[in-house]
Design a protein around this motif. Structure first.
Motif, short mmCIF file in Angstrom:
data_model
loop_
_atom_site.label_atom_id
_atom_site.label_comp_id
_atom_site.label_asym_id
_atom_site.label_seq_id
_atom_site.Cartn_x
_atom_site.Cartn_y
_atom_site.Cartn_z
N TYR A 138 -52.03 19.24 -58.95
CA TYR A 138 -50.59 19.48 -58.84
C TYR A 138 -49.88 18.14 -58.81
O TYR A 138 -50.18 17.28 -57.97
CB TYR A 138 -50.27 20.30 -57.60
CG TYR A 138 -50.98 21.63 -57.57
CD1 TYR A 138 -50.56 22.67 -58.40
CD2 TYR A 138 -52.07 21.86 -56.74
CE1 TYR A 138 -51.21 23.89 -58.40
CE2 TYR A 138 -52.73 23.08 -56.72
CZ TYR A 138 -52.29 24.08 -57.56
OH TYR A 138 -52.94 25.30 -57.56
N ILE A 139 -48.92 17.98 -59.72
CA ILE A 139 -48.20 16.72 -59.87
C ILE A 139 -46.70 16.99 -59.73
O ILE A 139 -46.18 17.98 -60.24
CB ILE A 139 -48.49 16.08 -61.24
CG1 ILE A 139 -49.98 15.79 -61.38
CG2 ILE A 139 -47.69 14.79 -61.43
CD1 ILE A 139 -50.39 15.22 -62.73
N GLY A 140 -46.01 16.11 -59.00
CA GLY A 140 -44.58 16.26 -58.81
C GLY A 140 -43.87 14.93 -58.99
O GLY A 140 -44.50 13.87 -59.15
N LYS A 141 -42.56 14.96 -58.98
CA LYS A 141 -41.75 13.77 -59.09
C LYS A 141 -41.67 13.05 -57.74
O LYS A 141 -41.54 13.69 -56.69
CB LYS A 141 -40.34 14.12 -59.56
CG LYS A 141 -40.28 14.76 -60.94
CD LYS A 141 -40.70 13.76 -62.01
CE LYS A 141 -40.52 14.36 -63.41
NZ LYS A 141 -40.96 13.43 -64.48
N ALA A 142 -41.72 11.75 -57.78
CA ALA A 142 -41.66 10.97 -56.54
C ALA A 142 -40.37 11.21 -55.77
O ALA A 142 -40.33 11.08 -54.54
CB ALA A 142 -41.83 9.49 -56.86
N THR A 143 -39.33 11.58 -56.47
CA THR A 143 -38.05 11.85 -55.79
C THR A 143 -38.12 13.05 -54.87
O THR A 143 -37.23 13.25 -54.03
CB THR A 143 -36.94 12.06 -56.83
OG1 THR A 143 -37.37 13.05 -57.79
CG2 THR A 143 -36.63 10.76 -57.57
N ASP A 144 -39.18 13.87 -55.03
CA ASP A 144 -39.35 15.03 -54.15
C ASP A 144 -40.23 14.72 -52.93
O ASP A 144 -40.49 15.61 -52.11
CB ASP A 144 -39.98 16.19 -54.92
CG ASP A 144 -38.99 16.85 -55.88
OD1 ASP A 144 -37.79 16.81 -55.58
OD2 ASP A 144 -39.44 17.39 -56.91
N LEU A 145 -40.69 13.49 -52.80
CA LEU A 145 -41.55 13.13 -51.67
C LEU A 145 -40.91 13.36 -50.31
O LEU A 145 -41.61 13.65 -49.33
CB LEU A 145 -42.00 11.67 -51.79
CG LEU A 145 -43.14 11.42 -52.78
CD1 LEU A 145 -43.36 9.93 -52.99
CD2 LEU A 145 -44.44 12.08 -52.30
N PRO A 146 -39.56 13.25 -50.18
CA PRO A 146 -38.96 13.56 -48.86
C PRO A 146 -39.24 14.98 -48.37
O PRO A 146 -39.16 15.24 -47.17
CB PRO A 146 -37.47 13.34 -49.11
CG PRO A 146 -37.42 12.30 -50.18
CD PRO A 146 -38.57 12.63 -51.08
#
Length: 514
Positions: A491-499
């Protein structure tokens, strides 16, 4: 079994030495090739840089174990191999001391059976093949118990070696002093005051000899104590009899029963003979055994124990091996079979124990080790194919298997962060790893990454799958994309969603990665 007159001493040593050779062969043949458990990785990291505050290794530090590991690693140049070699050597020492204890208590034949039960114990076999400290603690327990018994029998010459042994053992596993102190006090209760003071002095000097360097390398007592207290509050303190449900305590009792079965295998059937095993033997050995076993048993029953920490109970296992050896010897003598049939039956039971270690569907089997290593290898091969270390943060979990520790150790070119954030004495922090080293981060440099990737948990564990479902539910629909590589899902996501994962650490974290 009466030793014939004139029989040379080396013949008496032939049995235990042969058993040691078999033990070494079986442990080497089935040894782990990777750091199996999260604690194994912590120890390996400690060989590089000792820092209990960042869990290299985890508190309280296991200082002498790390020192010995560094020494042995000079010969192997591989952390896992070096630490497994220590486990094998400790298992050999434990076997010899259990043989000596059972021989001292009951004679040569019970000692032989006690050693055979030990040799083919599924749990003992497992801990002789992985990079964990429990085999070492078991050896020191057996040695301490034997020395205590010699002191009880009037051999005051063993008081100082006993004090030295306890001091060294505490440097390998500090909990050792908690569990074995009652036995030490029991053994010294009739020793002269002068000798007790001398023994206490040796113990204190030994503790200081390794304790002061450990505190110094930890950054001072306050740093070391804060790390230990934080770990206690995060895990054990939440699950004691005094602040958790009754169901949790009952579960611990069932866990202890399950570990007992794993430890002794077929020999558990001999438990029913214990009450009538030694009617002619004095109460002293029974009292001695209970003083040895009871403190640890009470702690694990009332305070903390999980099935994955089965090795904890090995510290109180040596006297049980001795008593079961007596029961096995008496049972063997009572069989009305031909000797060949008796040996065949014992071989069959040893085979059942061996198959339990090899193929039982539990974490401490050889099959589980091989499955883990295969899955870890597949993950390590797949990740570089789908994610670049320059713009991808790996997010791992605080898992015993395939956790963030394995990610950080075996993929050192990647930046790794542990989910979730942890509340320590100094505030909320995130464990991060880069270049095979650990740091406690106040903030994550989100802007330094384009993507993040979840390091996959074991695929065949329902509890892990459910946990991953809950973690994915933190993200909006479509925020995570699924990539398949090497037969595994990532599963990969955008770093901007890390919060969404690190709400405190990601705030205002716009600075570039140093």
């Amino acid at each position: 079994m009466i030793r014939p007159r004139g029989l040379p001493g080396y013949h008496r040593l032939a049995r235990p030495l042969l058993l040691v050779c078999i033990l070494v062969a079986t442990r080497v043949a089935f040894r782990s090739n990777c750091l199996y458990d999260i604690d194994s990785v912590n120890f390996a990291l400690g060989l590089r840089r000792f820092d209990p505050g960042s869990y290299q290794p985890h508190p309280p530090g296991y200082f002498l174990y790390i020192c010995l590991g560094r020494l042995v690693n000079l010969f192997f140049n591989d952390a896992n191999t070096a630490l497994v070699a220590i486990s094998i050597a400790a298992s050999c020492g434990a076997l010899l001391m259990i043989y000596a204890l059972a021989d001292s208590w009951f004679g040569a034949r019970p000692a032989l059976f006690a050693s055979l039960i030990f040799l083919f114990s599924p749990l003992v076999w497992f801990h002789g093949t992985v990079a964990l400290t429990y085999a070492v603690e078991m050896f020191f327990s057996a040695l301490t118990g034997y020395l205590c018994w010699r002191v009880v029998r009037g051999s005051a010459v063993f008081v100082l070696p006993l004090a030295l042994t306890v001091g060294l053992a505490t440097g390998f596993r500090p909990s050792f002093l908690l569990f074995l102190s009652p036995l030490l006090v029991f053994a010294l209760r009739r020793v002269s005051r002068k000798l007790v003071i001398a023994g206490f002095g040796v113990l204190m000097l030994t503790l200081l000899a390794w304790g002061l360097p450990m505190i110094s390398q930890s950054g001072g007592f306050a740093v070391w104590w804060m790390a230990l207290l934080s770990l206690w509050r995060m895990v054990p303190a939440k699950q004691t009899l005094f602040n958790s449900s009754v169901a949790n305590s009952i579960a611990r009792l069932f866990t202890i029963a399950g570990i007992y079965v794993l430890c002794f295998g077929c020999a558990i059937l001999l438990t029913f003979r214990l009450s009538r095993a030694a009617p002619g033997i004095g109460r002293r050995k029974k009292i001695f055994t209970w003083v040895w076993v009871a403190p640890g048993l009470m702690f694990f029953s009332l305070i903390f124990l999980k099935f994955v920490n089965s090795g904890y109970l090995l510290v109180i296992s040596p006297p049980v091996f001795a008593w079961l050896g007596l029961c096995a010897s008496q049972w063997y003598a009572s069989l009305r079979f031909h000797n060949a049939a008796k040996i065949a039956l014992v071989t069959l039971l040893a085979g059942v124990n061996s198959l339990t270690f090899l193929y039982a569907p539990v974490y401490c089997s050889w099959a589980a080790i091989r499955h883990f290593e295969t899955e870890l290898h597949a993950v390590l091969v797949a990740i570089p194919q789908i994610a670049s270390p320059w713009d991808t943060l790996i997010v791992g979990f605080d898992s015993h298997f395939l956790g963030y520790r394995h990610a950080g150790y075996y993929l050192p070119v990647y930046s790794v962060a542990q989910y979730p954030e942890v509340r320590l004495g100094q505030g909320i922090r995130v464990f991060t790893m880069e270049h095979g080293d650990t740091r406690l981060a106040i903030r994550l440099p989100v802007a330094a990454f384009k993507n993040f990737l979840f390091f996959p948990l074991p695929s065949d564990d329902a509890e892990y799958r459910d946990y991953m479902v809950r973690v994915r539910a933190r993200f909006p629909k479509g925020a995570l994309r699924t990539v398949t590589a090497g037969g595994l899902e990532f599963y990969i996501g955008k770093a901007t969603d890390l919060p969404l994962l690190f709400p405190t650490s990601s705030l205002n974290a716009s600075e570039p990665r140093p």
